[in-house]
Design an enzyme around this catalytic site. Structure first.
Site, mmCIF file in Angstrom:
data_model
loop_
_atom_site.group_PDB
_atom_site.id
_atom_site.type_symbol
_atom_site.label_atom_id
_atom_site.label_comp_id
_atom_site.label_asym_id
_atom_site.label_seq_id
_atom_site.Cartn_x
_atom_site.Cartn_y
_atom_site.Cartn_z
ATOM 1 N N TRP A 278 0.788 -1.230 0.000
ATOM 2 C CA TRP A 278 0.000 0.000 0.000
ATOM 3 C C TRP A 278 0.820 1.280 0.000
ATOM 4 O O TRP A 278 0.246 2.372 0.025
ATOM 5 C CB TRP A 278 -0.960 0.021 1.204
ATOM 6 C CG TRP A 278 -0.341 -0.358 2.526
ATOM 7 C CD1 TRP A 278 -0.451 -1.573 3.154
ATOM 8 C CD2 TRP A 278 0.470 0.450 3.383
ATOM 9 N NE1 TRP A 278 0.250 -1.573 4.337
ATOM 10 C CE2 TRP A 278 0.822 -0.335 4.510
ATOM 11 C CE3 TRP A 278 0.937 1.762 3.335
ATOM 12 C CZ2 TRP A 278 1.618 0.137 5.564
ATOM 13 C CZ3 TRP A 278 1.733 2.233 4.362
ATOM 14 C CH2 TRP A 278 2.061 1.430 5.456
ATOM 15 N N LYS B 161 -2.995 -8.432 -7.758
ATOM 16 C CA LYS B 161 -3.830 -8.260 -6.556
ATOM 17 C C LYS B 161 -3.187 -7.160 -5.710
ATOM 18 O O LYS B 161 -2.214 -7.390 -5.013
ATOM 19 C CB LYS B 161 -3.872 -9.590 -5.779
ATOM 20 C CG LYS B 161 -5.109 -9.820 -4.946
ATOM 21 C CD LYS B 161 -5.339 -8.828 -3.831
ATOM 22 C CE LYS B 161 -4.459 -9.068 -2.630
ATOM 23 N NZ LYS B 161 -4.614 -7.993 -1.614
ATOM 24 N N ALA C 184 6.893 -11.317 6.510
ATOM 25 C CA ALA C 184 6.017 -12.413 6.962
ATOM 26 C C ALA C 184 5.220 -12.981 5.793
ATOM 27 O O ALA C 184 5.140 -14.213 5.610
ATOM 28 C CB ALA C 184 5.071 -11.906 8.050
ATOM 29 N N THR C 185 4.646 -12.106 4.957
ATOM 30 C CA THR C 185 3.876 -12.608 3.820
ATOM 31 C C THR C 185 4.815 -13.209 2.773
ATOM 32 O O THR C 185 4.486 -14.233 2.152
ATOM 33 C CB THR C 185 3.019 -11.482 3.191
ATOM 34 O OG1 THR C 185 2.300 -10.823 4.223
ATOM 35 C CG2 THR C 185 2.041 -12.029 2.181
ATOM 36 N N GLU D 286 10.225 -8.812 -2.924
ATOM 37 C CA GLU D 286 10.761 -7.504 -2.507
ATOM 38 C C GLU D 286 10.134 -7.208 -1.156
ATOM 39 O O GLU D 286 8.953 -6.871 -1.074
ATOM 40 C CB GLU D 286 10.379 -6.420 -3.533
ATOM 41 C CG GLU D 286 10.975 -6.614 -4.906
ATOM 42 C CD GLU D 286 12.473 -6.305 -4.951
ATOM 43 O OE1 GLU D 286 13.068 -5.950 -3.920
ATOM 44 O OE2 GLU D 286 13.049 -6.430 -6.047
ATOM 45 N N CYS E 82 10.062 1.208 1.675
ATOM 46 C CA CYS E 82 10.856 0.045 2.086
ATOM 47 C C CYS E 82 12.310 0.426 2.316
ATOM 48 O O CYS E 82 12.944 -0.064 3.245
ATOM 49 C CB CYS E 82 10.732 -1.068 1.048
ATOM 50 S SG CYS E 82 11.035 -0.497 -0.624
ATOM 51 N N GLU F 124 11.273 -2.873 11.836
ATOM 52 C CA GLU F 124 10.956 -1.910 10.769
ATOM 53 C C GLU F 124 9.762 -1.070 11.210
ATOM 54 O O GLU F 124 8.654 -1.590 11.321
ATOM 55 C CB GLU F 124 10.611 -2.655 9.470
ATOM 56 C CG GLU F 124 10.315 -1.690 8.347
ATOM 57 C CD GLU F 124 9.825 -2.358 7.059
ATOM 58 O OE1 GLU F 124 9.155 -3.401 7.125
ATOM 59 O OE2 GLU F 124 10.111 -1.809 5.990
#
Ligand code: NAD
Length: 467
Positions: free
Chosen positions: A143, A167, A221-222, A240, A274, A371
């Site tokens: 996002w 997605k 995590a994802t 990434e 990031c 983070e």
């Protein structure tokens, strides 16, 4: 409330299930969008698989279409940027820049030179490497930069001859759905398909047996889950993921020359980048003027609704992330760090947290070790360069890092000791379409951008001919 449809097989598709999209400057829903079912995922993948048969055949057509995509995004930049600001929070001029960057990525890949690599060509034989598309690619995005990160996947994947099912994040689906609506008039049906919905839709897509590659940008995590979904049928993956970038300021800097770069390196997009500076290490000799300069800038910045013309920093994108930033700063304060600018949410609706400078920070504080992905920067004083280089690498992350110095050659040497995909000197976050971008350690796997990003969307074939 306006509702935004998905794009499947060249058609705008609505669904019975809808999700609300929140404007983070208000903390309230302003639109809804379709939520994909399993049937939608299957339809989108089937459409992409059908479109692949033709799309893969003519590179000249693909290049022409990518140029047309670039032009279409420019032509519609204003209307998408406004929705991007509404759903993401970033200032409108930053949203416009994101649209132009997305357009630039399409142009870059439309014109990227790709030719077979000849390994041997003599009287005996010719051996060359050719690049072939993979098939249907799943593109899953976060996002913080929904539009440009989608373009990072679309443009090289399409150049290579793949077709796509995307997605976007459930927090910022609308700008991606708008991009789909614009590009549908340029690309053949099924070449791109854009779904919407929560992580479960991403999981359904990533696990689909006809998907040959998953290009994912998001959290560690994802990312780990994506690798598990890919394992069952050896799909290719590009991941990434998150970062906790260190910036190390050496004792030889002129503080005035680096302060703007440090401040915006940490706080651009309200810190939701990031590769933002997430830990700032400053030599004790220049610590006081650097902290003072950061505080001065933090206090002067205009934080507000991205639609107000003078806003420099918008809100944090969502409640969960906002609460995370609040919690990390409170935790640092409770453990002896000092908050010298910001440090409390603004008292207005929405998820506003002003740029916050936290001094006397050290390893072991959650704000340093995790983070933060928001408007809070820990500043750590150091004396010994060897120690600080070692400390900067004491992390699972390895996305970016920077050295700030008046000695360029020394900076170029030292930055190579930071374990990261990119090492900057006297700047942070400078990203171009032609340089590879990716992370080491838990920050990712594979690269985006440049010829390396293109190659990630291909398989090699060795063509070995006896003369
Ligand atoms: P996230 O991992 O929560 O979500 C990213 C995307 O994955 C969303 O579309 C989400 O719906 C989807 N998703 C969630 N669970 C899923 C599942 N089980 N299977 C498939 N898809 C699933 O990340 P986020 O909070 O949206 O993004 C922030 C993170 O992204 C930060 O860690 C940031 O550093 C990272 N990021 C990395 C880069 C990079 O290029 N390295 C760029 C931008 C952001």
């Amino acid at each position: 409330m306006r509702t935004y449809p998905m794009l499947i097989d060249g058609q705008l598709v609505n669904s019975t299930e809808q999700d609300q999209v929140i404007n983070p400057a208000q903390g309230a829903a302003f639109a809804t969008c379709a939520r994909a079912s399993k049937a939608h995922v299957d339809q989108a993948v089937a459409a992409a698989a059908r479109a692949y048969r033709t799309w893969r055949t003519d590179e000249a057509v693909r290049r022409q279409k990518l140029n047309e995509c670039a032009a279409a995004l420019q032509a519609h930049a204003g209307e998408v940027a406004e929705v991007l600001t509404h759903e993401q929070g970033k200032p409108l001029n930053a949203a416009m820049m994101e649209l132009y960057a997305a357009s630039m990525w399409f142009s870059y890949f439309a014109n990227l030179e790709t030719r077979p690599e000849v390994l041997q060509d003599d009287g005996e034989k010719r051996i060359q490497i050719v690049r072939k598309p993979l098939g249907v690619v799943a593109a899953i995005t976060p996002w913080n930069f929904p539009v440009v990160l989608l373009a990072w996947k679309f443009a090289p994947a399409l150049l290579a001859g793949n077709t796509i099912v995307a997605k976007p994040s459930e927090f910022t689906p609308l700008s991606s759905l708008m991009v789909a609506g614009i590009l549908k008039d340029v690309l053949p049906a099924g070449v791109i398909n854009v779904l919407a919905g929560p992580g479960a839709v991403g999981a359904e897509l990533a696990g689909h047996p006809e998907v040959r590659k998953i290009s994912f940008t998001g959290s560690v995590a994802t990312g780990k889950k994506i690798m598990q979904y890919a394992a069952s049928d050896l799909k290719r993956v590009t991941l990434e993921l998150g970062g906790n970038d260190p910036a190390i300021v050496l004792d030889d800097v002129d503080p005035n020359a680096v302060l703007d770069g440090l401040f915006w390196g940490a706080f651009t997009n309200s810190g939701q980048v990031c590769t933002a500076i997430k830990r700032l290490y400053v030599h004790e000799k220049v610590y006081a003027p650097i902290v003072d300069g950061l505080v001065e800038r933090a206090k002067a910045v205009k934080v507000g609704d991205g639609l107000e013309p003078d806003t420099q920093l918008g809100p944090i994108n969502n409640k969960m992330q906002f609460e995370k930033v609040v919690g990390l700063v409170d935790d640092a304060r409770q453990h002896g760090a000092r908050v010298v600018a910001g440090g409390a949410p603004l008292s207005r609706p929405g998820y506003f947290y002003p740029p916050t400078i936290v001094t006397d920070a050290r390893a072991g504080l959650r704000l340093v070790d995790e983070e933060q992905f928001g408007t809070a920067l820990p500043v750590i004083k150091y004396r010994n360069l060897e120690d600080v280089l070692e400390e900067a690498n004491q992390t699972h992350y390895g996305l970016g890092g920077s050295i700030w110095t008046s000695d360029l050659a020394r900076g170029e040497q030292l930055v190579q000791r930071i374990e990261s995909g990119t090492g900057w000197v006297n700047q942070h976050m400078d990203i171009t379409p032609f340089a590879p971008f990716g992370g080491c350690k838990w920050s990712g796997l594979g690269y985006e951008n440049g010829k390396w990003g293109y190659e990630e969307f291909t398989d090699m074939q060795v063509v070995n001919a006896k003369k």
